[in-house]
Write a protein that holds these residues in place. Structure first.
Motif, PDB file in Angstrom:
ATOM      1  N   ASP A  24       0.744  -0.779  -0.157  1.00 43.45           N
ATOM      2  CA  ASP A  24      -0.064   0.544   0.170  1.00 43.45           C
ATOM      3  C   ASP A  24       1.307   1.553  -0.629  1.00 43.45           C
ATOM      4  O   ASP A  24       1.935   1.545   0.676  1.00 43.45           O
ATOM      5  CB  ASP A  24      -1.056  -0.026   0.971  1.00 43.45           C
ATOM      6  N   TRP A  79       0.768   5.054   0.475  1.00 41.97           N
ATOM      7  CA  TRP A  79      -0.143   5.838   1.228  1.00 41.97           C
ATOM      8  C   TRP A  79       0.750   7.302   1.787  1.00 41.97           C
ATOM      9  O   TRP A  79       2.320   7.513   1.567  1.00 41.97           O
ATOM     10  CB  TRP A  79      -0.873   5.196   2.128  1.00 41.97           C
ATOM     11  N   PRO A 104      -8.397  10.033   2.402  1.00 40.98           N
ATOM     12  CA  PRO A 104      -8.891   8.757   1.449  1.00 40.98           C
ATOM     13  C   PRO A 104      -7.906   7.659   1.524  1.00 40.98           C
ATOM     14  O   PRO A 104      -8.404   6.258   2.276  1.00 40.98           O
ATOM     15  CB  PRO A 104      -8.737   8.826   0.041  1.00 40.98           C
ATOM     16  N   CYS A 105      -6.342   7.767   1.508  1.00 38.55           N
ATOM     17  CA  CYS A 105      -5.421   6.760   1.976  1.00 38.55           C
ATOM     18  C   CYS A 105      -5.683   5.994   3.781  1.00 38.55           C
ATOM     19  O   CYS A 105      -5.965   4.778   4.542  1.00 38.55           O
ATOM     20  CB  CYS A 105      -4.001   6.621   2.091  1.00 38.55           C
ATOM     21  N   GLU A 138      -8.508   4.174   4.007  1.00 42.02           N
ATOM     22  CA  GLU A 138      -8.733   2.554   3.683  1.00 42.02           C
ATOM     23  C   GLU A 138      -7.687   2.367   4.353  1.00 42.02           C
ATOM     24  O   GLU A 138      -8.445   0.413   4.670  1.00 42.02           O
ATOM     25  CB  GLU A 138      -7.787   2.853   1.954  1.00 42.02           C
ATOM     26  N   HIS A 195      -9.901  -0.878   6.222  1.00 41.49           N
ATOM     27  CA  HIS A 195     -10.215  -2.420   5.513  1.00 41.49           C
ATOM     28  C   HIS A 195      -9.228  -2.705   5.251  1.00 41.49           C
ATOM     29  O   HIS A 195      -8.839  -4.470   4.842  1.00 41.49           O
ATOM     30  CB  HIS A 195     -10.452  -1.255   4.273  1.00 41.49           C
ATOM     31  N   LEU A 196      -8.016  -2.410   5.693  1.00 44.35           N
ATOM     32  CA  LEU A 196      -6.532  -2.672   5.131  1.00 44.35           C
ATOM     33  C   LEU A 196      -6.355  -3.681   6.302  1.00 44.35           C
ATOM     34  O   LEU A 196      -5.741  -4.746   6.959  1.00 44.35           O
ATOM     35  CB  LEU A 196      -4.921  -1.848   4.988  1.00 44.35           C
ATOM     36  N   PRO A 214      -4.720   6.661  -2.432  1.00 46.95           N
ATOM     37  CA  PRO A 214      -4.316   5.453  -2.290  1.00 46.95           C
ATOM     38  C   PRO A 214      -4.036   4.336  -3.511  1.00 46.95           C
ATOM     39  O   PRO A 214      -4.739   4.230  -4.113  1.00 46.95           O
ATOM     40  CB  PRO A 214      -5.047   4.654  -0.822  1.00 46.95           C
TER      41      PRO A 214
END
Length: 451
Positions: free
Chosen positions: A367, A369, A375-376, A379, A382-383, A442
């Motif tokens: 990833d 970022w 937005p990163c 995210e 979710h990661l 991201p």
């Protein structure tokens, strides 16, 4: 002795040519450039039509003669043979050859361009209609990745006019900014240009929205006008088309939102098709690179490569063309199915460097970022969910920050508490972005066990 030997074996016409060449050679060796030019003019008047011979004469004058009057005479030779290239329009190499001849003519007229460290200076001017006290500045901005740098600036005069002389360290796309909000992208190469801005005046608030400001300049900024116009039209459509959709009383809000999204996809998706037209129309101009960069989809790949290859012939010394060719090469190397390029960046404690090559043998989720990227950060939960599900099943996770500030990166690490390996790429990720050819974050990749 050599010339005598040749004269004994050749016919009269060949003897005359050898004698003429000997005279020009002698004039060059004795540094008698006036005689050299006189002899060259005399041979051309007699009907000599060997373009490459005349080209070589021009090269010698360019390197050895300092007299600007005589250099201008030689430049005229190159102008003529460049014009001859237009008489063979079906020969695909003629355009590149013409540019070569004109390039030497240009150096004959501007000897400073023979210096490998030479950088052209262009004049940028225009007028601002409405002045704004305390903010009347024009700035030239170079965008590198996610960061912008002011490379030149000037004050707007009391009559609204402005003028600056920009030394072009690197040819390419720059941003011209007025009063901190009105902007236009332009091509900085060798052409002077002018742009007029409406200005913000002394209104309480500055309303910054996509606008189109035409550039008056040379052929490269004709390309930028086309690109800027198409992008402006796209934003105009994205703004206006949803309005009548929202006015349909009989439609549910969810349907309106879905329709607006679908229309927006159609509008933005059509932009590359329109840009393809301009790319093919301006395929022989250096600034077409700006359009080619916007044609990222695979369906345009062959056309982009074809135009780029032609640009390399037309502009063999252009750093902008060379850099774009490097971008295309790197895209192929970093494409889906290729082995991920290696790199090594420092971990938070600075005790070691890590890259994707350190995870061979495992599936890797990588990833890219930054702490400042909303937005990163959104995210990351979710990661974490994916990590909880697959982290003990042979799947490794690896986050690569492109933060400019080491302190901001480490602060975000403390806030996000990601339980996998972390590194920060130097120079705000400039090198890793070039390696992996991404321009937005991201940016998440999945690598197999072979990398």
């Amino acid at each position: 002795d050599r010339y005598t030997s040749q004269l004994m074996k050749t016919d009269l016409k060949q003897r005359e040519q050898i004698i003429d060449e000997a005279r020009m050679y002698y004039a060059m060796k004795t540094n008698n450039w006036q005689e050299y030019i006189r002899l060259g003019n005399e041979r051309i008047k007699k009907g000599l039509n060997d373009d490459f011979m005349i080209y070589n004469w021009g090269l010698k004058v360019n390197v050895l003669c300092k007299d600007m009057v005589l250099r201008e005479e030689a430049a005229k030779w190159l102008d003529v043979i460049a014009a001859n290239c237009d008489k063979k329009p079906n020969d695909k190499d003629m355009a590149a050859l013409k540019n070569t001849f004109l390039g030497v003519a240009d150096k004959l007229r501007h000897p400073e361009k023979n210096d490998k460290n030479y950088r052209p200076t262009i004049n940028i001017s225009g007028k601002v209609a409405a002045l704004r006290e305390g903010e009347d500045m024009i700035r030239v901005i170079k965008k590198e990745g996610f960061f912008k740098e002011v490379v030149d600036s000037c004050a707007i005069k009391s009559d609204g006019t402005y003028e600056l002389k920009m030394r072009v360290a690197t040819p390419g796309v720059y941003i011209l900014e007025c009063q901190g909000g009105q902007r236009v992208e332009f091509w900085a190469g060798t052409e002077d240009l002018s742009v007029d801005f409406p200005g913000f005046g002394n209104a309480k608030f500055k309303v910054v929205r996509p606008s189109y400001y035409p550039i008056c300049g040379g052929k490269d900024n004709e390309v930028m006008n086309a690109l800027n116009w198409e992008v402006f039209q796209m934003y105009e459509m994205l703004t206006k088309v949803p309005v009548p959709i929202r006015e349909y009383i009989s439609l549910a809000d969810s349907v309106k939102r879905q329709l607006a999204v679908e229309v927006a996809d159609i509008v933005s998706g059509d932009l590359p098709n329109r840009l393809q037209y301009w790319a093919e129309l301006y395929a022989d101009r250096e600034a077409v690179i700006a359009i080619l960069k916007a044609l990222e989809k695979n369906e345009y790949a062959e056309m982009v490569k074809k135009i780029a290859a032609n640009l390399s012939k037309l502009y063999p010394t252009s750093t902008a063309v060379k850099e774009f060719q490097e971008v295309l090469t790197q895209k192929e190397l970093s494409g889906q199915g290729q082995v991920a390029p290696e790199f090594a960046c420092p971990t938070p404690d600075g005790k070691k460097n890590m890259g994707p090559q350190d995870f061979r043998g495992k599936i890797l989720v990588m990833d890219f970022w930054a702490s400042w990227c909303g937005p990163c950060r959104a995210e990351i939960p979710h990661l974490k969910e994916a990590y909880a599900k697959y982290g003990d099943k042979g799947v490794a996770f690896f986050s690569v920050s492109i933060d400019k500030s080491d302190a901001a990166w480490k602060k975000a690490l403390g806030e996000e508490n990601m339980p996998w390996e972390q590194v920060c790429a130097p120079q705000a990720g400039k090198d890793v972005m070039r390696l992996y050819q991404f321009s937005g974050i991201p940016y998440v990749l999945v690598l197999d066990k072979e990398g």
